[in-house]
Design a protein around this motif. Structure first.
Motif, PDB file in Angstrom:
ATOM      1  N   LYS A 253       0.893  -1.231  -0.067  1.00  0.00           N
ATOM      2  CA  LYS A 253      -0.050   0.074   0.081  1.00  0.00           C
ATOM      3  C   LYS A 253       1.071   1.189  -0.089  1.00  0.00           C
ATOM      4  O   LYS A 253       0.353   2.222  -0.618  1.00  0.00           O
ATOM      5  N   LEU A 254       2.029   1.179   0.729  1.00  0.00           N
ATOM      6  CA  LEU A 254       2.827   2.252   0.553  1.00  0.00           C
ATOM      7  C   LEU A 254       3.487   2.729  -0.818  1.00  0.00           C
ATOM      8  O   LEU A 254       3.464   3.853  -0.983  1.00  0.00           O
ATOM      9  N   VAL A 255       3.733   1.714  -1.378  1.00  0.00           N
ATOM     10  CA  VAL A 255       4.011   1.877  -2.963  1.00  0.00           C
ATOM     11  C   VAL A 255       3.021   2.360  -3.632  1.00  0.00           C
ATOM     12  O   VAL A 255       3.085   3.215  -4.595  1.00  0.00           O
ATOM     13  N   GLU A 256       1.838   1.794  -3.648  1.00  0.00           N
ATOM     14  CA  GLU A 256       0.597   1.875  -4.302  1.00  0.00           C
ATOM     15  C   GLU A 256       0.157   3.440  -4.332  1.00  0.00           C
ATOM     16  O   GLU A 256      -0.129   4.099  -5.140  1.00  0.00           O
ATOM     17  N   GLN A 257       0.034   4.098  -3.225  1.00  0.00           N
ATOM     18  CA  GLN A 257      -0.299   5.307  -2.877  1.00  0.00           C
ATOM     19  C   GLN A 257       0.557   6.374  -3.291  1.00  0.00           C
ATOM     20  O   GLN A 257       0.212   7.299  -3.278  1.00  0.00           O
ATOM     21  N   ASN A 258       1.855   6.179  -3.490  1.00  0.00           N
ATOM     22  CA  ASN A 258       2.962   7.148  -3.914  1.00  0.00           C
ATOM     23  C   ASN A 258       3.004   7.343  -5.349  1.00  0.00           C
ATOM     24  O   ASN A 258       3.337   6.071  -6.279  1.00  0.00           O
ATOM     25  N   PRO A 259       2.313   8.305  -5.916  1.00  0.00           N
ATOM     26  CA  PRO A 259       2.311   8.099  -7.639  1.00  0.00           C
ATOM     27  C   PRO A 259       3.983   8.176  -8.230  1.00  0.00           C
ATOM     28  O   PRO A 259       3.718   7.901  -9.412  1.00  0.00           O
ATOM     29  N   GLU A 260       4.647   8.508  -7.490  1.00  0.00           N
ATOM     30  CA  GLU A 260       5.979   8.252  -7.988  1.00  0.00           C
ATOM     31  C   GLU A 260       6.475   6.898  -8.341  1.00  0.00           C
ATOM     32  O   GLU A 260       7.843   6.749  -8.918  1.00  0.00           O
ATOM     33  N   TYR A 261       5.901   6.018  -7.828  1.00  0.00           N
ATOM     34  CA  TYR A 261       6.188   4.444  -8.008  1.00  0.00           C
ATOM     35  C   TYR A 261       5.243   3.910  -8.893  1.00  0.00           C
ATOM     36  O   TYR A 261       4.841   2.617  -8.907  1.00  0.00           O
ATOM     37  N   SER A 262       4.546   4.556  -9.865  1.00  0.00           N
ATOM     38  CA  SER A 262       3.456   3.985 -10.828  1.00  0.00           C
ATOM     39  C   SER A 262       4.046   2.841 -11.517  1.00  0.00           C
ATOM     40  O   SER A 262       3.393   1.805 -11.601  1.00  0.00           O
ATOM     41  N   ILE A 263       5.063   3.043 -12.073  1.00  0.00           N
ATOM     42  CA  ILE A 263       5.321   1.894 -13.186  1.00  0.00           C
ATOM     43  C   ILE A 263       5.898   0.647 -11.979  1.00  0.00           C
ATOM     44  O   ILE A 263       5.335  -0.482 -12.666  1.00  0.00           O
ATOM     45  N   PHE A 264       6.475   0.826 -11.077  1.00  0.00           N
ATOM     46  CA  PHE A 264       7.079  -0.385 -10.219  1.00  0.00           C
ATOM     47  C   PHE A 264       5.767  -0.892  -9.576  1.00  0.00           C
ATOM     48  O   PHE A 264       5.455  -2.135  -9.257  1.00  0.00           O
ATOM     49  N   THR A 265       4.891  -0.142  -9.248  1.00  0.00           N
ATOM     50  CA  THR A 265       3.697  -0.549  -8.715  1.00  0.00           C
ATOM     51  C   THR A 265       2.788  -1.397  -9.607  1.00  0.00           C
ATOM     52  O   THR A 265       2.400  -2.963  -9.381  1.00  0.00           O
ATOM     53  N   GLN A 266       2.703  -1.121 -10.777  1.00  0.00           N
ATOM     54  CA  GLN A 266       2.143  -1.994 -12.025  1.00  0.00           C
ATOM     55  C   GLN A 266       2.763  -3.365 -11.996  1.00  0.00           C
ATOM     56  O   GLN A 266       2.491  -4.445 -12.187  1.00  0.00           O
ATOM     57  N   ALA A 267       4.283  -3.191 -12.159  1.00  0.00           N
ATOM     58  CA  ALA A 267       5.283  -4.333 -12.088  1.00  0.00           C
ATOM     59  C   ALA A 267       4.915  -5.445 -10.881  1.00  0.00           C
ATOM     60  O   ALA A 267       4.714  -6.616 -11.084  1.00  0.00           O
ATOM     61  N   LEU A 268       4.583  -4.679  -9.760  1.00  0.00           N
ATOM     62  CA  LEU A 268       4.546  -5.664  -8.747  1.00  0.00           C
ATOM     63  C   LEU A 268       3.030  -6.302  -8.723  1.00  0.00           C
ATOM     64  O   LEU A 268       2.717  -7.736  -8.560  1.00  0.00           O
ATOM     65  N   LYS A 269       2.036  -5.877  -9.343  1.00  0.00           N
ATOM     66  CA  LYS A 269       0.561  -6.242  -9.382  1.00  0.00           C
ATOM     67  C   LYS A 269       0.930  -7.447 -10.514  1.00  0.00           C
ATOM     68  O   LYS A 269       0.009  -8.435 -10.586  1.00  0.00           O
ATOM     69  N   GLU A 270       1.251  -7.169 -11.826  1.00  0.00           N
ATOM     70  CA  GLU A 270       1.572  -8.050 -12.743  1.00  0.00           C
ATOM     71  C   GLU A 270       2.336  -9.268 -12.325  1.00  0.00           C
ATOM     72  O   GLU A 270       2.047 -10.508 -13.142  1.00  0.00           O
TER      73      GLU A 270
ATOM     74  N   VAL B 237       8.853  -8.087   5.557  1.00  0.00           N
ATOM     75  CA  VAL B 237       9.477  -8.127   4.102  1.00  0.00           C
ATOM     76  C   VAL B 237      10.147  -6.608   4.108  1.00  0.00           C
ATOM     77  O   VAL B 237       9.721  -5.648   4.631  1.00  0.00           O
ATOM     78  N   THR B 238      11.390  -6.432   3.225  1.00  0.00           N
ATOM     79  CA  THR B 238      11.593  -5.104   2.970  1.00  0.00           C
ATOM     80  C   THR B 238      11.729  -5.047   1.330  1.00  0.00           C
ATOM     81  O   THR B 238      12.047  -6.058   0.802  1.00  0.00           O
ATOM     82  N   LEU B 239      11.499  -3.818   0.706  1.00  0.00           N
ATOM     83  CA  LEU B 239      11.250  -3.734  -0.577  1.00  0.00           C
ATOM     84  C   LEU B 239      12.038  -2.274  -0.979  1.00  0.00           C
ATOM     85  O   LEU B 239      11.971  -1.543  -0.270  1.00  0.00           O
ATOM     86  N   ILE B 240      13.017  -2.613  -1.915  1.00  0.00           N
ATOM     87  CA  ILE B 240      13.846  -1.452  -2.667  1.00  0.00           C
ATOM     88  C   ILE B 240      13.046  -1.278  -3.768  1.00  0.00           C
ATOM     89  O   ILE B 240      13.196  -1.713  -4.744  1.00  0.00           O
ATOM     90  N   ALA B 241      12.307   0.002  -3.885  1.00  0.00           N
ATOM     91  CA  ALA B 241      11.518   0.228  -4.838  1.00  0.00           C
ATOM     92  C   ALA B 241      12.165   1.344  -5.750  1.00  0.00           C
ATOM     93  O   ALA B 241      13.008   2.067  -5.325  1.00  0.00           O
ATOM     94  N   GLU B 242      11.937   1.220  -6.940  1.00  0.00           N
ATOM     95  CA  GLU B 242      12.506   2.483  -8.079  1.00  0.00           C
ATOM     96  C   GLU B 242      11.275   3.164  -8.427  1.00  0.00           C
ATOM     97  O   GLU B 242      10.116   2.772  -8.897  1.00  0.00           O
ATOM     98  N   THR B 243      11.614   4.597  -8.488  1.00  0.00           N
ATOM     99  CA  THR B 243      10.625   5.421  -8.868  1.00  0.00           C
ATOM    100  C   THR B 243      10.599   5.568 -10.422  1.00  0.00           C
ATOM    101  O   THR B 243      11.567   5.091 -11.110  1.00  0.00           O
ATOM    102  N   ASP B 244       9.404   6.420 -10.765  1.00  0.00           N
ATOM    103  CA  ASP B 244       9.464   6.433 -12.085  1.00  0.00           C
ATOM    104  C   ASP B 244      10.739   7.402 -12.969  1.00  0.00           C
ATOM    105  O   ASP B 244      10.971   6.906 -13.853  1.00  0.00           O
ATOM    106  N   GLU B 245      11.250   8.082 -11.946  1.00  0.00           N
ATOM    107  CA  GLU B 245      12.230   8.920 -12.468  1.00  0.00           C
ATOM    108  C   GLU B 245      13.479   8.110 -12.359  1.00  0.00           C
ATOM    109  O   GLU B 245      14.164   8.307 -13.541  1.00  0.00           O
ATOM    110  N   ALA B 246      13.932   7.112 -11.578  1.00  0.00           N
ATOM    111  CA  ALA B 246      14.726   6.544 -11.738  1.00  0.00           C
ATOM    112  C   ALA B 246      14.857   5.494 -13.151  1.00  0.00           C
ATOM    113  O   ALA B 246      15.756   5.284 -13.596  1.00  0.00           O
TER     114      ALA B 246
END
Length: 572
Positions: free
Chosen positions: A183-200, A220-229
């Protein structure tokens, strides 16, 4: 410069199994006439805690705060609670539900004593009674350094010792998270691409669950990548990411698919804040046999997979991804979220040296702040599961402090006979074997060196090591033997005979000896078993200090270790 891992440079803290079967676990050793926590709050001469006392009563914790225990209470003042009520746009405590006041107290309360001297730049050693971790750090405000808790409150009066624990006064109410990692990733628009990858790939569901299949808590620990990265790496949207990685079978939910592997590589088992990450230097991921490495640069930059290794021609530097510290360490109810500033994926690794201290990597020991590196202690055998990563035959296991080993401690075992009655603690029955679970080893070939402290020269004993049940046949360990002479000009001759001097220049006695036990071929990256079996004889003081796994072709003797924790790297 060749890369290696030293475990640990600072004490490794991860989630530990509480030693419920260890009879010597009591941290308080006598009663006290100090007032209890509730009494102190009620009688505070400055009347700072009237609202906190009311909340404790409504939450049903008055009895607990009045009776024997070993609590740490982070105590917000009335001013802090007034600010909290104003933020919630309510007038009084009566308007807070019973569930909320109970969770408020639980989030401010630990069931062990933690003084500020044990705070570090990371999580506290145990969860709150709400089941979430608190993180600590130091901030500078008005020219003064203050301990900051959860990035929400400062400690304004530390370490008030009570009869049933300790109080840390804070200037704001601590508020727990209500979100999972997903939910932390999903609610942050900066992670939109990574969120979709998590769901797929199906990992969104994994990161959105707080329980494992067997009902145990999921961390669990997640290292997420922003859309900018991702865009900086030429990945403008999810379709581009899928095209780049979804190559094997077109099914992102398949564990063998490249996109699935890419996402899984960003997930670490257990909860690991930045301080935990930099402690261990390498970490398992959800991709079998694959790890991430890390390093702390200039005391401030945390880099993932930034590695150096030697080839026949040169030293290769593989640049890694930096973690955004200001936007990492974001707590979730089932773990923690970190932010990567650049794109990274699974990489091929070379084996590197592991210098393993056998005491400081045992979390059940290091969390005992009144014991670890302070005094000798006996761990009861219990049902054989007292220590998660150390198994032995029977009776108890002695942690010996104040000695000549690295960091001034080691494990001491009586093999073939009962152990010594050190400090009048009693003796442990004789054992015929002891087994350790190694740190993570990258697949490859290594020489195995066992480092010990010689004792009882008249008591001959022979012990054989084995790695994953395969005997190590280069040498037997004879704890009564030491290096006859330590001559730095003859290090190569000693190595050829299967000996090395592993202590620093301040400790040139041959009693700190190391034997080359054999060669191993680690087929699978991960943690393994190394076991020591008694072959003949007996010695009441067999001292287990360090084990070195050094890849073939690397210098086997250049790193040495002092009892005070300093490390010497030499050319020999």
């Amino acid at each position: 410069m060749k890369k290696y891992i030293f475990i640990p440079l600072i004490v490794f803290t991860v989630i530990a199994v509480f030693l419920s079967n260890c009879k010597k676990m009591n941290l308080r050793e006598s009663t006290t006439q100090d007032p209890n926590i509730l009494e102190y709050l009620q009688k505070d001469s400055l009347h700072r805690f009237t609202k906190l006392v009311e909340i404790i009563d409504r939450a049903g914790y008055s009895s607990a705060m009045s009776t024997y225990g070993t609590y740490t209470l982070f105590a917000p003042t009335d001013d802090a609670i007034d600010a909290y009520l104003k933020q919630k746009n309510i007038a009084s405590i009566d308007q807070i539900s019973e569930t909320e006041v109970r969770e408020m107290i639980q989030f401010h309360l630990l069931e062990e004593v933690v003084q500020t001297g044990e705070f570090n730049d990371g999580k506290l050693p145990s969860v709150t009674m709400l089941g979430q971790f608190l993180i600590t750090g130091v901030v500078n405000e008005g020219g003064a350094s203050l301990f900051r808790i959860n990035r929400q409150a400062n400690v304004t009066q530390p370490n008030i010792i009570m009869g049933n624990g300790i109080i840390q006064v804070i200037d704001n109410v601590l508020t727990p998270t209500i979100f999972t990692v997903a939910k932390l990733v999903e609610q942050n628009p900066e992670y939109s691409i990574f969120t979709q990858a998590l769901k797929e790939t199906g990992y969104y569901d994994t990161l959105n669950s707080v329980k494992n299949a067997d009902g145990t808590p999921r961390w669990v620990t997640l290292i997420a990548e922003t859309d900018e990265a991702l865009k900086a790496a030429g990945i403008a949207d999810y379709a581009t990411l899928k095209t780049k990685y979804n190559k094997n079978n077109g099914n992102p939910k398949d564990a063998t698919d490249s996109l699935n592997i890419y996402v899984a590589y960003h997930i670490l088992p257990d909860v690991k804040y930045l301080a935990d990450i930099v402690m261990a230097s390498s970490h398992e991921t959800k991709v079998p046999l694959e790890v991430i490495t890390d390093k702390l640069v200039d005391g401030k930059k945390v880099l993932i997979n930034d590695d150096e290794y030697a080839t026949l021609d040169s030293v290769v530097h593989e640049r890694g991804a930096e973690l955004d510290q200001s936007n990492s360490d974001v707590s979730a109810i089932n773990g923690v979220l970190h932010r990567a500033l650049t794109h990274f994926s699974v990489k091929v690794r070379q084996p590197f040296a592991v210098y393993w201290d056998l005491c400081s990597t045992v979390s059940e020991l290091t969390r005992l702040s009144s014991i670890y590196r302070k005094k000798t202690y006996l761990f009861d055998y219990g049902d054989g599961t007292t220590l998660k990563d150390i198994k032995w035959e029977k009776s108890c296991l002695k942690y010996r402090n104040g000695v000549q080993g690295y960091l001034g401690d080691y494990w001491q075992v009586g093999l073939g006979t009962s152990g010594s009655n050190t400090d009048a603690l009693g003796s442990c029955s004789g054992n015929s074997w002891i087994e350790f679970t190694t740190p993570l080893l990258v697949k490859g070939k290594y020489k195995v060196w066992f480092c010990y402290f010689e004792q009882n020269p008249g008591k001959a004993v022979a012990v054989q090591g084995s790695f994953d049940s395969i005997p190590l046949t280069s040498a037997l360990i004879q704890f009564q033997e030491k290096i006859s002479t330590v001559d730095t000009a003859k290090i190569g001759e000693m190595e050829a005979l299967g000996w090395k001097w592993w202590a620093g220049a301040k400790k040139k006695a041959g009693t700190t000896a190391s034997r080359m036990l054999g060669l191993i071929d680690v087929k699978v990256t991960g943690r393994h078993k190394i076991r020591f079996n008694l072959i003949s004889g007996s010695n009441s003081d067999c001292n287990f200090d360090m084990i070195h796994f050094i890849p073939l072709g690397e210098n086997q003797t250049r790193t040495r270790f002092n009892p005070d924790g300093t490390i010497e790297v030499t050319d020999k």
